[in-house]
Scaffold this motif. Structure first.
Motif, PDB file in Angstrom:
ATOM      1  N   THR A  21       0.872  -1.163   0.000  1.00 30.25           N
ATOM      2  CA  THR A  21       0.000   0.000   0.000  1.00 30.25           C
ATOM      3  C   THR A  21       0.912   1.217   0.000  1.00 30.25           C
ATOM      4  O   THR A  21       1.712   1.398   0.921  1.00 30.25           O
ATOM      5  CB  THR A  21      -0.892   0.020   1.255  1.00 30.25           C
ATOM      6  OG1 THR A  21      -1.643  -1.191   1.299  1.00 30.25           O
ATOM      7  CG2 THR A  21      -1.823   1.213   1.239  1.00 30.25           C
ATOM      8  N   LYS A 128       1.215  -5.429   2.177  1.00 30.35           N
ATOM      9  CA  LYS A 128      -0.151  -5.941   2.219  1.00 30.35           C
ATOM     10  C   LYS A 128      -0.145  -7.392   2.662  1.00 30.35           C
ATOM     11  O   LYS A 128       0.771  -8.143   2.353  1.00 30.35           O
ATOM     12  CB  LYS A 128      -0.789  -5.878   0.830  1.00 30.35           C
ATOM     13  CG  LYS A 128      -1.226  -4.523   0.372  1.00 30.35           C
ATOM     14  CD  LYS A 128      -1.948  -4.655  -0.961  1.00 30.35           C
ATOM     15  CE  LYS A 128      -2.342  -3.334  -1.532  1.00 30.35           C
ATOM     16  NZ  LYS A 128      -2.978  -3.483  -2.850  1.00 30.35           N
ATOM     17  N   LYS A 129      -1.183  -7.777   3.350  1.00 26.91           N
ATOM     18  CA  LYS A 129      -1.390  -9.179   3.690  1.00 26.91           C
ATOM     19  C   LYS A 129      -1.978  -9.881   2.463  1.00 26.91           C
ATOM     20  O   LYS A 129      -2.481  -9.245   1.547  1.00 26.91           O
ATOM     21  CB  LYS A 129      -2.365  -9.301   4.866  1.00 26.91           C
ATOM     22  CG  LYS A 129      -1.907  -8.591   6.118  1.00 26.91           C
ATOM     23  CD  LYS A 129      -0.911  -9.426   6.870  1.00 26.91           C
ATOM     24  CE  LYS A 129      -0.633  -8.840   8.230  1.00 26.91           C
ATOM     25  NZ  LYS A 129       0.665  -8.209   8.316  1.00 26.91           N
ATOM     26  N   TYR A 131      -4.719 -11.582   2.084  1.00 25.54           N
ATOM     27  CA  TYR A 131      -6.145 -11.338   1.861  1.00 25.54           C
ATOM     28  C   TYR A 131      -6.390  -9.927   1.321  1.00 25.54           C
ATOM     29  O   TYR A 131      -7.348  -9.698   0.583  1.00 25.54           O
ATOM     30  CB  TYR A 131      -6.969 -11.597   3.124  1.00 25.54           C
ATOM     31  CG  TYR A 131      -6.560 -10.791   4.333  1.00 25.54           C
ATOM     32  CD1 TYR A 131      -7.034  -9.497   4.534  1.00 25.54           C
ATOM     33  CD2 TYR A 131      -5.711 -11.322   5.298  1.00 25.54           C
ATOM     34  CE1 TYR A 131      -6.670  -8.758   5.636  1.00 25.54           C
ATOM     35  CE2 TYR A 131      -5.341 -10.604   6.402  1.00 25.54           C
ATOM     36  CZ  TYR A 131      -5.828  -9.313   6.579  1.00 25.54           C
ATOM     37  OH  TYR A 131      -5.453  -8.573   7.673  1.00 25.54           O
ATOM     38  N   ASP A 132      -5.521  -8.958   1.674  1.00 26.24           N
ATOM     39  CA  ASP A 132      -5.649  -7.604   1.123  1.00 26.24           C
ATOM     40  C   ASP A 132      -5.374  -7.615  -0.378  1.00 26.24           C
ATOM     41  O   ASP A 132      -6.045  -6.929  -1.150  1.00 26.24           O
ATOM     42  CB  ASP A 132      -4.659  -6.644   1.793  1.00 26.24           C
ATOM     43  CG  ASP A 132      -5.059  -6.326   3.221  1.00 26.24           C
ATOM     44  OD1 ASP A 132      -6.261  -6.437   3.541  1.00 26.24           O
ATOM     45  OD2 ASP A 132      -4.171  -5.953   4.009  1.00 26.24           O
ATOM     46  N   LYS A 133      -4.386  -8.406  -0.796  1.00 25.53           N
ATOM     47  CA  LYS A 133      -4.047  -8.508  -2.216  1.00 25.53           C
ATOM     48  C   LYS A 133      -5.212  -9.106  -2.996  1.00 25.53           C
ATOM     49  O   LYS A 133      -5.575  -8.616  -4.067  1.00 25.53           O
ATOM     50  CB  LYS A 133      -2.804  -9.377  -2.415  1.00 25.53           C
ATOM     51  CG  LYS A 133      -1.532  -8.785  -1.861  1.00 25.53           C
ATOM     52  CD  LYS A 133      -0.399  -9.735  -2.102  1.00 25.53           C
ATOM     53  CE  LYS A 133       0.827  -9.358  -1.311  1.00 25.53           C
ATOM     54  NZ  LYS A 133       1.905 -10.314  -1.481  1.00 25.53           N
ATOM     55  N   GLN A 135      -8.364  -9.077  -2.101  1.00 21.14           N
ATOM     56  CA  GLN A 135      -9.468  -8.117  -2.075  1.00 21.14           C
ATOM     57  C   GLN A 135      -9.271  -7.032  -3.126  1.00 21.14           C
ATOM     58  O   GLN A 135     -10.201  -6.674  -3.842  1.00 21.14           O
ATOM     59  CB  GLN A 135      -9.570  -7.496  -0.670  1.00 21.14           C
ATOM     60  CG  GLN A 135     -10.717  -6.520  -0.510  1.00 21.14           C
ATOM     61  CD  GLN A 135     -12.071  -7.192  -0.611  1.00 21.14           C
ATOM     62  OE1 GLN A 135     -12.231  -8.364  -0.302  1.00 21.14           O
ATOM     63  NE2 GLN A 135     -13.059  -6.438  -1.070  1.00 21.14           N
ATOM     64  N   ALA A 136      -8.043  -6.513  -3.238  1.00 23.05           N
ATOM     65  CA  ALA A 136      -7.744  -5.462  -4.222  1.00 23.05           C
ATOM     66  C   ALA A 136      -7.931  -5.996  -5.640  1.00 23.05           C
ATOM     67  O   ALA A 136      -8.478  -5.303  -6.504  1.00 23.05           O
ATOM     68  CB  ALA A 136      -6.321  -4.954  -4.035  1.00 23.05           C
ATOM     69  N   GLU A 139     -11.695  -6.284  -6.331  1.00 24.01           N
ATOM     70  CA  GLU A 139     -12.290  -4.963  -6.587  1.00 24.01           C
ATOM     71  C   GLU A 139     -11.947  -4.479  -7.995  1.00 24.01           C
ATOM     72  O   GLU A 139     -12.807  -3.929  -8.695  1.00 24.01           O
ATOM     73  CB  GLU A 139     -11.796  -3.951  -5.559  1.00 24.01           C
ATOM     74  CG  GLU A 139     -12.386  -4.147  -4.184  1.00 24.01           C
ATOM     75  CD  GLU A 139     -11.740  -3.252  -3.142  1.00 24.01           C
ATOM     76  OE1 GLU A 139     -10.897  -2.397  -3.509  1.00 24.01           O
ATOM     77  OE2 GLU A 139     -12.072  -3.402  -1.955  1.00 24.01           O
TER      78      GLU A 139
END
Length: 161
Positions: A21, A128-129, A131-133, A135-136, A139
């Protein structure tokens, strides 16, 4: 010979924007040798494993691969040597204090020539974790899909009118 104008991109680290991020970006100069500049002018470099570290009040760029210049002699540079970054004192101090915080790092985003001078864009970033990757990525795919549907509907409406 006329001086170069504008920005000529040499290398870009696209994976950094996926893995981190981005908090803040900085443009800084590089201290290079002659053969490094010639190799960069041929458009050859890799920022994949690169990172920045602040040591004794100076910023250093590590693991950026600039291949040896093909017409170079014994004065050729080593491909992965550390390179000094040219930043203002306040910027170096700010980066140093921010990287002391947990999870923050400094990564190179792009390497380019600006008005004939080699510059690197670095970013203060937070990892980033997994799960963040995901999620991005989800999206991004969702917005792409909605844009595709909207443009298809608009095309259909134009065809009926």
């Amino acid at each position: 010979m006329a001086k170069e104008q504008g920005r000529k991109l040499i290398a870009q680290n696209k994976k950094a924007r996926h893995d981190y991020t981005i908090i803040d970006t900085y443009e800084c100069g590089l201290v290079l040798t002659g053969t490094e500049v010639k190799s960069l002018r041929q458009g050859r470099a890799s920022l994949v494993d690169g990172f920045v570290s602040v040591e004794s009040g100076e910023a250093w760029l590590y693991n950026v691969h600039v291949p040896e210049y093909s017409q170079g002699t014994w004065t050729n540079h080593s491909a992965r040597r550390k390179r000094k970054l040219l930043l203002h004192r306040e910027e170096i101090d700010k980066l140093d204090s921010k990287t002391g915080e947990t999870g923050n790092t400094i990564v190179p985003l792009s390497l380019y020539f600006k008005d004939g001078r080699a510059k690197v864009e670095i970013a203060l970033a937070k990892g980033k974790k997994e799960y963040d990757k995901r999620q991005a990525l989800r999206e991004k795919q969702d917005t792409r899909e909605t844009n595709r549907v909207i443009s298809a509907v608009k095309r259909k409406e134009r065809g009926q009118l």
